[in-house]
Design a protein around this motif. Structure first.
Motif, PDB file in Angstrom:
ATOM      1  N   GLU A  26       0.833  -1.207   0.000  1.00 13.12           N
ATOM      2  CA  GLU A  26       0.000   0.000   0.000  1.00 13.12           C
ATOM      3  C   GLU A  26       0.864   1.252   0.000  1.00 13.12           C
ATOM      4  OE1 GLU A  26      -2.961   2.955   0.568  1.00 13.12           O
ATOM      5  OE2 GLU A  26      -2.875   0.999  -0.404  1.00 13.12           O
ATOM      6  N   THR A  27       1.870   1.271   0.870  1.00 12.12           N
ATOM      7  CA  THR A  27       2.761   2.431   0.944  1.00 12.12           C
ATOM      8  C   THR A  27       3.525   2.632  -0.362  1.00 12.12           C
ATOM      9  OG1 THR A  27       3.044   2.110   3.322  1.00 12.12           O
ATOM     10  CG2 THR A  27       4.695   3.453   2.203  1.00 12.12           C
ATOM     11  N   THR A  28       4.007   1.545  -0.916  1.00  7.95           N
ATOM     12  CA  THR A  28       4.769   1.613  -2.159  1.00  7.95           C
ATOM     13  C   THR A  28       3.905   2.112  -3.307  1.00  7.95           C
ATOM     14  OG1 THR A  28       6.134  -0.228  -1.408  1.00  7.95           O
ATOM     15  CG2 THR A  28       6.193   0.270  -3.758  1.00  7.95           C
ATOM     16  N   ARG A  37       6.964  -2.746  -7.880  1.00  4.25           N
ATOM     17  CA  ARG A  37       7.384  -3.172  -6.552  1.00  4.25           C
ATOM     18  C   ARG A  37       6.166  -3.480  -5.674  1.00  4.25           C
ATOM     19  NH1 ARG A  37      10.198  -6.213  -3.429  1.00  4.25           N
ATOM     20  NH2 ARG A  37      10.711  -5.334  -1.385  1.00  4.25           N
ATOM     21  N   ALA A  38       5.114  -2.667  -5.778  1.00  5.14           N
ATOM     22  CA  ALA A  38       3.894  -2.916  -5.009  1.00  5.14           C
ATOM     23  C   ALA A  38       3.278  -4.257  -5.401  1.00  5.14           C
ATOM     24  CB  ALA A  38       2.887  -1.787  -5.243  1.00  5.14           C
ATOM     25  N   GLU A  40       4.921  -6.883  -6.552  1.00 10.35           N
ATOM     26  CA  GLU A  40       5.767  -7.934  -5.987  1.00 10.35           C
ATOM     27  C   GLU A  40       5.439  -8.168  -4.512  1.00 10.35           C
ATOM     28  OE1 GLU A  40       9.764  -6.731  -6.562  1.00 10.35           O
ATOM     29  OE2 GLU A  40       9.701  -6.887  -8.760  1.00 10.35           O
ATOM     30  N   LEU A  41       5.261  -7.092  -3.757  1.00 10.92           N
ATOM     31  CA  LEU A  41       4.978  -7.202  -2.331  1.00 10.92           C
ATOM     32  C   LEU A  41       3.625  -7.841  -2.076  1.00 10.92           C
ATOM     33  CD1 LEU A  41       6.377  -3.720  -1.296  1.00 10.92           C
ATOM     34  CD2 LEU A  41       7.257  -5.922  -0.489  1.00 10.92           C
ATOM     35  N   ALA A  42       2.617  -7.431  -2.873  1.00 14.82           N
ATOM     36  CA  ALA A  42       1.283  -8.025  -2.712  1.00 14.82           C
ATOM     37  C   ALA A  42       1.298  -9.501  -3.084  1.00 14.82           C
ATOM     38  CB  ALA A  42       0.267  -7.266  -3.566  1.00 14.82           C
ATOM     39  N   ASP A  43       2.028  -9.851  -4.132  1.00 15.45           N
ATOM     40  CA  ASP A  43       2.137 -11.261  -4.527  1.00 15.45           C
ATOM     41  C   ASP A  43       2.817 -12.076  -3.431  1.00 15.45           C
ATOM     42  OD1 ASP A  43       0.869 -10.990  -6.955  1.00 15.45           O
ATOM     43  OD2 ASP A  43       2.710 -10.737  -8.114  1.00 15.45           O
ATOM     44  N   LEU A  44       3.831 -11.502  -2.822  1.00 12.38           N
ATOM     45  CA  LEU A  44       4.528 -12.202  -1.740  1.00 12.38           C
ATOM     46  C   LEU A  44       3.601 -12.388  -0.538  1.00 12.38           C
ATOM     47  CD1 LEU A  44       7.109 -13.505  -0.778  1.00 12.38           C
ATOM     48  CD2 LEU A  44       7.943 -11.244  -0.071  1.00 12.38           C
ATOM     49  N   ALA A  45       2.784 -11.368  -0.254  1.00  9.37           N
ATOM     50  CA  ALA A  45       1.812 -11.481   0.840  1.00  9.37           C
ATOM     51  C   ALA A  45       0.841 -12.630   0.573  1.00  9.37           C
ATOM     52  CB  ALA A  45       1.051 -10.171   1.002  1.00  9.37           C
ATOM     53  N   LEU A  46       0.428 -12.787  -0.663  1.00  5.74           N
ATOM     54  CA  LEU A  46      -0.486 -13.868  -1.025  1.00  5.74           C
ATOM     55  C   LEU A  46       0.197 -15.232  -0.932  1.00  5.74           C
ATOM     56  CD1 LEU A  46      -2.351 -12.240  -4.052  1.00  5.74           C
ATOM     57  CD2 LEU A  46      -3.354 -12.917  -1.868  1.00  5.74           C
ATOM     58  N   GLN A  47       1.487 -15.266  -1.163  1.00  4.87           N
ATOM     59  CA  GLN A  47       2.221 -16.532  -1.079  1.00  4.87           C
ATOM     60  C   GLN A  47       2.351 -17.018   0.359  1.00  4.87           C
ATOM     61  OE1 GLN A  47       6.031 -16.219  -3.074  1.00  4.87           O
ATOM     62  NE2 GLN A  47       5.095 -15.289  -4.897  1.00  4.87           N
ATOM     63  N   VAL A  48       2.493 -16.079   1.299  1.00  7.00           N
ATOM     64  CA  VAL A  48       2.773 -16.489   2.681  1.00  7.00           C
ATOM     65  C   VAL A  48       1.524 -16.564   3.556  1.00  7.00           C
ATOM     66  CG1 VAL A  48       5.085 -15.500   2.530  1.00  7.00           C
ATOM     67  CG2 VAL A  48       3.241 -14.142   3.539  1.00  7.00           C
ATOM     68  N   VAL A  49       0.403 -15.952   3.136  1.00 10.58           N
ATOM     69  CA  VAL A  49      -0.784 -15.937   3.992  1.00 10.58           C
ATOM     70  C   VAL A  49      -1.324 -17.355   4.183  1.00 10.58           C
ATOM     71  CG1 VAL A  49      -2.474 -15.596   2.115  1.00 10.58           C
ATOM     72  CG2 VAL A  49      -2.962 -14.735   4.433  1.00 10.58           C
ATOM     73  N   GLU A  50      -1.741 -17.665   5.407  1.00 11.04           N
ATOM     74  CA  GLU A  50      -2.282 -18.985   5.712  1.00 11.04           C
ATOM     75  C   GLU A  50      -3.614 -19.196   5.001  1.00 11.04           C
ATOM     76  OE1 GLU A  50      -0.824 -21.273   7.358  1.00 11.04           O
ATOM     77  OE2 GLU A  50       0.594 -20.379   8.782  1.00 11.04           O
ATOM     78  N   ALA A  51      -3.900 -20.454   4.645  1.00 12.20           N
ATOM     79  CA  ALA A  51      -5.125 -20.779   3.906  1.00 12.20           C
ATOM     80  C   ALA A  51      -6.381 -20.374   4.658  1.00 12.20           C
ATOM     81  CB  ALA A  51      -5.158 -22.268   3.589  1.00 12.20           C
ATOM     82  N   GLU A  52      -6.369 -20.478   5.990  1.00 13.64           N
ATOM     83  CA  GLU A  52      -7.547 -20.153   6.792  1.00 13.64           C
ATOM     84  C   GLU A  52      -7.556 -18.711   7.307  1.00 13.64           C
ATOM     85  OE1 GLU A  52     -10.112 -22.252   6.987  1.00 13.64           O
ATOM     86  OE2 GLU A  52      -8.890 -23.437   5.601  1.00 13.64           O
ATOM     87  N   ASP A  53      -6.537 -17.955   6.933  1.00  8.20           N
ATOM     88  CA  ASP A  53      -6.476 -16.549   7.358  1.00  8.20           C
ATOM     89  C   ASP A  53      -7.235 -15.705   6.323  1.00  8.20           C
ATOM     90  OD1 ASP A  53      -5.900 -14.007   8.216  1.00  8.20           O
ATOM     91  OD2 ASP A  53      -3.719 -14.189   8.042  1.00  8.20           O
ATOM     92  N   HIS A  54      -8.557 -15.720   6.421  1.00  8.37           N
ATOM     93  CA  HIS A  54      -9.379 -15.073   5.403  1.00  8.37           C
ATOM     94  C   HIS A  54      -9.215 -13.549   5.407  1.00  8.37           C
ATOM     95  CE1 HIS A  54     -11.118 -18.928   4.564  1.00  8.37           C
ATOM     96  NE2 HIS A  54     -11.594 -19.055   5.798  1.00  8.37           N
ATOM     97  N   GLU A  55      -9.036 -12.960   6.591  1.00  9.74           N
ATOM     98  CA  GLU A  55      -8.859 -11.505   6.647  1.00  9.74           C
ATOM     99  C   GLU A  55      -7.535 -11.093   6.006  1.00  9.74           C
ATOM    100  OE1 GLU A  55      -9.686  -9.199  10.024  1.00  9.74           O
ATOM    101  OE2 GLU A  55     -11.370 -10.418  10.712  1.00  9.74           O
ATOM    102  N   GLY A  56      -6.474 -11.837   6.315  1.00 10.90           N
ATOM    103  CA  GLY A  56      -5.187 -11.535   5.698  1.00 10.90           C
ATOM    104  C   GLY A  56      -5.230 -11.721   4.191  1.00 10.90           C
ATOM    105  N   ARG A  64      -3.695  -6.262  -4.190  1.00 13.43           N
ATOM    106  CA  ARG A  64      -3.194  -6.708  -5.496  1.00 13.43           C
ATOM    107  C   ARG A  64      -4.100  -6.231  -6.618  1.00 13.43           C
ATOM    108  NH1 ARG A  64      -1.530  -7.543  -9.624  1.00 13.43           N
ATOM    109  NH2 ARG A  64      -0.198  -9.206 -10.427  1.00 13.43           N
ATOM    110  N   SER A  65      -5.401  -6.236  -6.363  1.00 10.07           N
ATOM    111  CA  SER A  65      -6.358  -5.747  -7.345  1.00 10.07           C
ATOM    112  C   SER A  65      -6.155  -4.263  -7.621  1.00 10.07           C
ATOM    113  CB  SER A  65      -7.784  -5.994  -6.854  1.00 10.07           C
ATOM    114  OG  SER A  65      -8.723  -5.381  -7.698  1.00 10.07           O
ATOM    115  N   ARG A  66      -5.918  -3.500  -6.579  1.00  7.34           N
ATOM    116  CA  ARG A  66      -5.740  -2.048  -6.752  1.00  7.34           C
ATOM    117  C   ARG A  66      -4.482  -1.728  -7.550  1.00  7.34           C
ATOM    118  NH1 ARG A  66      -8.443   1.390  -2.231  1.00  7.34           N
ATOM    119  NH2 ARG A  66     -10.019  -0.032  -1.428  1.00  7.34           N
ATOM    120  N   VAL A  67      -3.445  -2.498  -7.335  1.00  8.32           N
ATOM    121  CA  VAL A  67      -2.224  -2.297  -8.117  1.00  8.32           C
ATOM    122  C   VAL A  67      -2.526  -2.480  -9.605  1.00  8.32           C
ATOM    123  CG1 VAL A  67       0.085  -3.164  -8.625  1.00  8.32           C
ATOM    124  CG2 VAL A  67      -0.677  -2.990  -6.247  1.00  8.32           C
TER     125      VAL A  67
END
Length: 331
Positions: A26-28, A37-38, A40-56, A64-67
């Motif tokens: 968001e900041t980037t 760069r934004a 890349e960061l959003a994609d990385l967030a999606l890679q690491v978020v837990e399957a059951e972490d719906h809010e994350g 990622r959509s806004r980018v």
């Protein structure tokens, strides 16, 4: 936030890591204007978020959509936002669901599909009321106002945007107040009150400048430049048109185009036609690969007017035909 992302990664705390990466994206995006760069960061967030972490997952998908939307890739943006909508529903949070619905509505508006946007906005209004979130209600009212704006229903637009402004003021959201003030400024300008429009646009700039939100700030600056030019205040208009182009990021397709149009209009008023036409051509070229349709209404008509004023009817007609092809309602 970068340090937090690194620390949480080292500790194996994927929940905190994904949220830190989403915040960095968001900041980037908003402050630095570095879309790649934004992404890349959003994609990385999606890679690491837990399957059951719906809010994350919702937050990362929405970012990622806004980018993608800011980069002019609307189909890609819609795909991510539809996933965000499903994640929002899984959280059970009506404010998140309303936010995703509004983002999808904005994508429809950008494609000139107001009929698809309207039910999503109305649903978001219901969800926002049910959520109890003042911010969600403000965002929904703002979108309803934008829908009326694009339909040229200015009284209704002013009513909804004023409601949104009051709600944003209640929360103290400077960015919300600034963006809504800009929209209300456009309504005031269109309905014959340039003094009110100028006041609102200047207020928007005043709030956004210290926040360094480049994507929204540059639009307020270029609109003020165009308003001042219409009022015959050419020197002031030049100042804000130049500042808008300094503010906009190198990857912001729409605002790079609209900023050039504002400066092109100033140069035309100064009798510098060669520079003016070059700026118009650059604006058209910038939007060439974008999926945004509605933004063309801010770019091609001023260029056509410039050409007609110089007796170049054939060139103007060709430009208007291109506009009608991309934006059927302009025909």
């Amino acid at each position: 936030m970068g340090l937090l992302a690194e620390q949480s990664a080292a500790e194996g705390d994927r929940g905190i890591q994904s949220r830190a990466l989403t915040a960095l994206a968001e900041t980037t995006l908003a402050l630095d204007g570095e879309f790649g760069r934004a992404e890349e960061l959003a994609d990385l967030a999606l890679q690491v978020v837990e399957a059951e972490d719906h809010e994350g997952r919702f937050s990362a998908l929405d970012r990622r959509s806004r980018v993608a939307r800011w980069a002019g890739r609307l189909a890609e943006a819609e795909g991510f936002e539809r996933q965000a909508l499903e994640a929002a529903r899984a959280t059970g949070r009506k404010d998140h669901e309303a936010k995703a619905a509004l983002q999808l509505a904005q994508l429809h508006i950008g494609r000139m599909h107001e009929d698809k946007a309207e039910p999503m906005i109305d649903r978001a209004l219901e969800l926002a009321d049910a959520s109890g979130s003042i911010v969600a209600r403000a965002e929904a009212a703002n979108s309803k106002g934008q829908l009326h704006w694009v339909r040229q229903e200015y009284a209704e637009a002013g009513g909804w945007l004023t409601k949104a402004l009051d709600l944003y003021r209640e929360t103290g959201s400077a960015s919300g107040i600034a963006s809504t003030s800009r929209l209300l400024g456009r309504v005031a300008w269109k309905t014959g009150d340039p003094a009110k429009a100028e006041k609102l646009l200047r207020e928007s700039i005043r709030l956004l400048a210290p926040m360094r939100e480049r994507g929204t700030l540059c639009e307020s600056q270029r609109l003020l430049a165009q308003l001042l030019l219409e009022e015959g205040r050419v020197d002031e208009a030049e100042k804000y048109a130049l500042v808008a182009l300094e503010t906009v990021s190198a990857e912001d397709i729409t605002s790079r185009a609209t900023g050039r149009v504002a400066l092109a209009q100033v140069r035309a008023a100064q009798g510098r036609d060669g520079e003016s036409e070059e700026l118009f051509r650059e604006a058209v070229e910038i939007l060439g690969g974008s999926e945004h349709c509605r933004i063309l209404l801010d770019v091609l008509p001023p260029y056509s007017e410039f050409l007609r004023a110089r007796g170049r009817e054939a060139d103007a007609a060709e430009l208007e035909a291109r506009l009608a092809e991309r934006v059927p309602t302009a025909a």
